[in-house]
Design a protein around this motif. Structure first.
Motif, PDB file in Angstrom:
ATOM      1  N   ARG A 188      28.199  51.173  25.628  1.00  0.00           N
ATOM      2  CA  ARG A 188      27.764  49.649  25.573  1.00  0.00           C
ATOM      3  C   ARG A 188      28.338  48.864  26.396  1.00  0.00           C
ATOM      4  NH1 ARG A 188      29.529  47.365  21.143  1.00  0.00           N
ATOM      5  NH2 ARG A 188      31.364  48.810  21.043  1.00  0.00           N
ATOM      6  N   PHE A 189      28.716  49.165  27.445  1.00  0.00           N
ATOM      7  CA  PHE A 189      29.511  48.325  28.670  1.00  0.00           C
ATOM      8  C   PHE A 189      28.358  47.605  29.220  1.00  0.00           C
ATOM      9  CE2 PHE A 189      29.072  52.776  30.534  1.00  0.00           C
ATOM     10  CZ  PHE A 189      28.248  52.235  31.557  1.00  0.00           C
ATOM     11  N   SER A 190      28.710  46.729  29.847  1.00  0.00           N
ATOM     12  CA  SER A 190      27.783  45.718  30.720  1.00  0.00           C
ATOM     13  C   SER A 190      28.078  45.680  31.960  1.00  0.00           C
ATOM     14  CB  SER A 190      27.687  44.135  30.276  1.00  0.00           C
ATOM     15  OG  SER A 190      29.012  43.526  30.691  1.00  0.00           O
ATOM     16  N   SER A 191      27.134  45.189  32.996  1.00  0.00           N
ATOM     17  CA  SER A 191      27.417  45.259  34.414  1.00  0.00           C
ATOM     18  C   SER A 191      28.443  44.314  34.558  1.00  0.00           C
ATOM     19  CB  SER A 191      26.142  44.767  35.239  1.00  0.00           C
ATOM     20  OG  SER A 191      25.451  43.603  34.669  1.00  0.00           O
ATOM     21  N   ARG A 192      28.827  43.319  33.728  1.00  0.00           N
ATOM     22  CA  ARG A 192      29.873  42.485  34.019  1.00  0.00           C
ATOM     23  C   ARG A 192      31.075  43.312  33.835  1.00  0.00           C
ATOM     24  NH1 ARG A 192      32.921  39.040  30.640  1.00  0.00           N
ATOM     25  NH2 ARG A 192      33.726  37.132  31.669  1.00  0.00           N
ATOM     26  N   ASP A 193      31.004  44.109  32.868  1.00  0.00           N
ATOM     27  CA  ASP A 193      32.218  44.694  32.444  1.00  0.00           C
ATOM     28  C   ASP A 193      32.538  45.784  33.723  1.00  0.00           C
ATOM     29  OD1 ASP A 193      32.404  43.818  29.895  1.00  0.00           O
ATOM     30  OD2 ASP A 193      31.204  45.624  29.233  1.00  0.00           O
ATOM     31  N   VAL A 194      31.609  46.377  34.226  1.00  0.00           N
ATOM     32  CA  VAL A 194      32.108  47.186  35.501  1.00  0.00           C
ATOM     33  C   VAL A 194      32.313  46.391  36.778  1.00  0.00           C
ATOM     34  CG1 VAL A 194      30.636  48.782  37.228  1.00  0.00           C
ATOM     35  CG2 VAL A 194      30.091  48.775  34.936  1.00  0.00           C
ATOM     36  N   LEU A 195      31.686  45.339  36.800  1.00  0.00           N
ATOM     37  CA  LEU A 195      32.211  44.412  37.895  1.00  0.00           C
ATOM     38  C   LEU A 195      33.592  43.935  37.807  1.00  0.00           C
ATOM     39  CD1 LEU A 195      31.468  42.690  40.523  1.00  0.00           C
ATOM     40  CD2 LEU A 195      30.803  40.992  39.045  1.00  0.00           C
ATOM     41  N   MET A 196      33.979  43.372  36.445  1.00  0.00           N
ATOM     42  CA  MET A 196      35.402  42.990  36.416  1.00  0.00           C
ATOM     43  C   MET A 196      36.335  44.065  36.593  1.00  0.00           C
ATOM     44  SD  MET A 196      34.974  40.073  33.249  1.00  0.00           S
ATOM     45  CE  MET A 196      35.808  41.423  32.187  1.00  0.00           C
ATOM     46  N   LEU A 197      35.901  45.212  36.253  1.00  0.00           N
ATOM     47  CA  LEU A 197      37.009  46.572  36.391  1.00  0.00           C
ATOM     48  C   LEU A 197      36.928  47.004  37.989  1.00  0.00           C
ATOM     49  CD1 LEU A 197      35.907  48.591  33.201  1.00  0.00           C
ATOM     50  CD2 LEU A 197      38.364  48.091  34.122  1.00  0.00           C
ATOM     51  N   ILE A 198      35.929  46.980  38.637  1.00  0.00           N
ATOM     52  CA  ILE A 198      35.967  47.125  39.895  1.00  0.00           C
ATOM     53  C   ILE A 198      36.756  46.142  40.868  1.00  0.00           C
ATOM     54  CG2 ILE A 198      34.373  47.474  41.904  1.00  0.00           C
ATOM     55  CD1 ILE A 198      34.367  50.010  40.193  1.00  0.00           C
ATOM     56  N   VAL A 199      36.485  44.931  40.510  1.00  0.00           N
ATOM     57  CA  VAL A 199      37.306  43.845  41.041  1.00  0.00           C
ATOM     58  C   VAL A 199      38.860  44.116  40.956  1.00  0.00           C
ATOM     59  CG1 VAL A 199      37.819  41.559  41.097  1.00  0.00           C
ATOM     60  CG2 VAL A 199      35.541  42.272  41.293  1.00  0.00           C
ATOM     61  N   ALA A 200      39.028  44.186  39.472  1.00  0.00           N
ATOM     62  CA  ALA A 200      40.682  44.440  39.170  1.00  0.00           C
ATOM     63  C   ALA A 200      41.180  45.805  39.802  1.00  0.00           C
ATOM     64  CB  ALA A 200      40.882  44.524  37.774  1.00  0.00           C
ATOM     65  N   GLY A 201      40.315  46.900  39.960  1.00  0.00           N
ATOM     66  CA  GLY A 201      41.067  48.053  40.607  1.00  0.00           C
ATOM     67  C   GLY A 201      41.186  47.815  41.959  1.00  0.00           C
ATOM     68  N   LEU A 202      39.955  47.243  42.629  1.00  0.00           N
ATOM     69  CA  LEU A 202      40.324  46.972  44.013  1.00  0.00           C
ATOM     70  C   LEU A 202      41.433  46.176  44.452  1.00  0.00           C
ATOM     71  CD1 LEU A 202      36.656  46.240  44.976  1.00  0.00           C
ATOM     72  CD2 LEU A 202      37.857  48.201  45.965  1.00  0.00           C
ATOM     73  N   ARG A 203      41.793  44.966  43.509  1.00  0.00           N
ATOM     74  CA  ARG A 203      42.841  44.157  43.785  1.00  0.00           C
ATOM     75  C   ARG A 203      44.141  45.140  43.525  1.00  0.00           C
ATOM     76  NH1 ARG A 203      40.930  38.788  40.604  1.00  0.00           N
ATOM     77  NH2 ARG A 203      39.521  37.971  42.171  1.00  0.00           N
ATOM     78  N   GLY A 204      44.127  45.854  42.683  1.00  0.00           N
ATOM     79  CA  GLY A 204      45.295  46.758  42.401  1.00  0.00           C
ATOM     80  C   GLY A 204      45.693  47.306  43.300  1.00  0.00           C
ATOM     81  N   GLY A 205      44.552  47.863  44.393  1.00  0.00           N
ATOM     82  CA  GLY A 205      44.696  48.829  45.341  1.00  0.00           C
ATOM     83  C   GLY A 205      45.000  47.958  46.742  1.00  0.00           C
ATOM     84  N   GLY A 206      45.165  46.507  46.420  1.00  0.00           N
ATOM     85  CA  GLY A 206      45.635  45.704  47.835  1.00  0.00           C
ATOM     86  C   GLY A 206      44.468  44.969  48.373  1.00  0.00           C
ATOM     87  N   TRP A 207      43.247  45.030  47.818  1.00  0.00           N
ATOM     88  CA  TRP A 207      42.138  44.310  48.347  1.00  0.00           C
ATOM     89  C   TRP A 207      42.336  42.833  48.055  1.00  0.00           C
ATOM     90  CZ3 TRP A 207      37.683  42.122  45.350  1.00  0.00           C
ATOM     91  CH2 TRP A 207      36.412  41.933  46.191  1.00  0.00           C
ATOM     92  N   GLN A 208      41.914  42.006  49.044  1.00  0.00           N
ATOM     93  CA  GLN A 208      42.260  40.511  48.835  1.00  0.00           C
ATOM     94  C   GLN A 208      41.015  39.573  48.552  1.00  0.00           C
ATOM     95  OE1 GLN A 208      45.333  39.089  49.047  1.00  0.00           O
ATOM     96  NE2 GLN A 208      46.033  41.294  48.804  1.00  0.00           N
ATOM     97  N   GLY A 209      39.634  40.414  48.173  1.00  0.00           N
ATOM     98  CA  GLY A 209      38.569  39.685  47.984  1.00  0.00           C
ATOM     99  C   GLY A 209      38.272  39.202  46.475  1.00  0.00           C
ATOM    100  N   ALA A 210      37.138  38.675  46.384  1.00  0.00           N
ATOM    101  CA  ALA A 210      36.784  38.083  45.036  1.00  0.00           C
ATOM    102  C   ALA A 210      35.372  38.882  44.622  1.00  0.00           C
ATOM    103  CB  ALA A 210      36.295  36.680  45.253  1.00  0.00           C
ATOM    104  N   ALA A 211      35.103  38.618  43.235  1.00  0.00           N
ATOM    105  CA  ALA A 211      34.039  39.380  42.874  1.00  0.00           C
ATOM    106  C   ALA A 211      32.584  38.613  43.401  1.00  0.00           C
ATOM    107  CB  ALA A 211      33.743  38.766  41.297  1.00  0.00           C
TER     108      ALA A 211
END
Length: 108
Positions: free
Chosen positions: A50-73
């Protein structure tokens, strides 16, 4: 290369391979962003599909940041993700599973 034992998940965005990881800091940011009392509701949405595309985007952004990425959603709105939305959703689900499991319990 992503190390599943360290909670890492790989994702190719615009032809560049990224290693994502949910750290304690990114989990706290994610929890604030989901506007719920805990991440359990988010986990439950993924478990039940029951996840949304917003859920996916938020998780991807959080994961990228945790990996050192400096971008934004917003940087991902026009990005090309190898495998498309399905690959992004799969990577988001793997991030959650690996963040909340112990090595060897099937979340790799």
């Amino acid at each position: 290369m992503a190390n599943p034992w360290a909670g890492e998940v790989g994702l190719v965005i615009d032809g560049q391979r990224h290693v994502m990881k949910l750290t304690l800091g990114t989990l706290a940011e994610l929890e604030a962003g989901v506007q719920e009392e805990s991440l359990i509701e988010l986990v439950e949405r993924f478990e039940t599909g029951r996840f949304s595309s917003r859920d996916v985007l938020m998780l991807i952004v959080a994961g990228l940041r945790g990996g050192g990425w400096q971008g934004a959603a917003e940087d991902l709105t026009r990005a090309e993700i190898d495998g498309g939305p399905l690959a992004a959703a799969r990577a988001a689900a793997q991030l959650l599973a690996r963040a909340f499991s112990l090595p060897g319990d099937g979340a790799a």
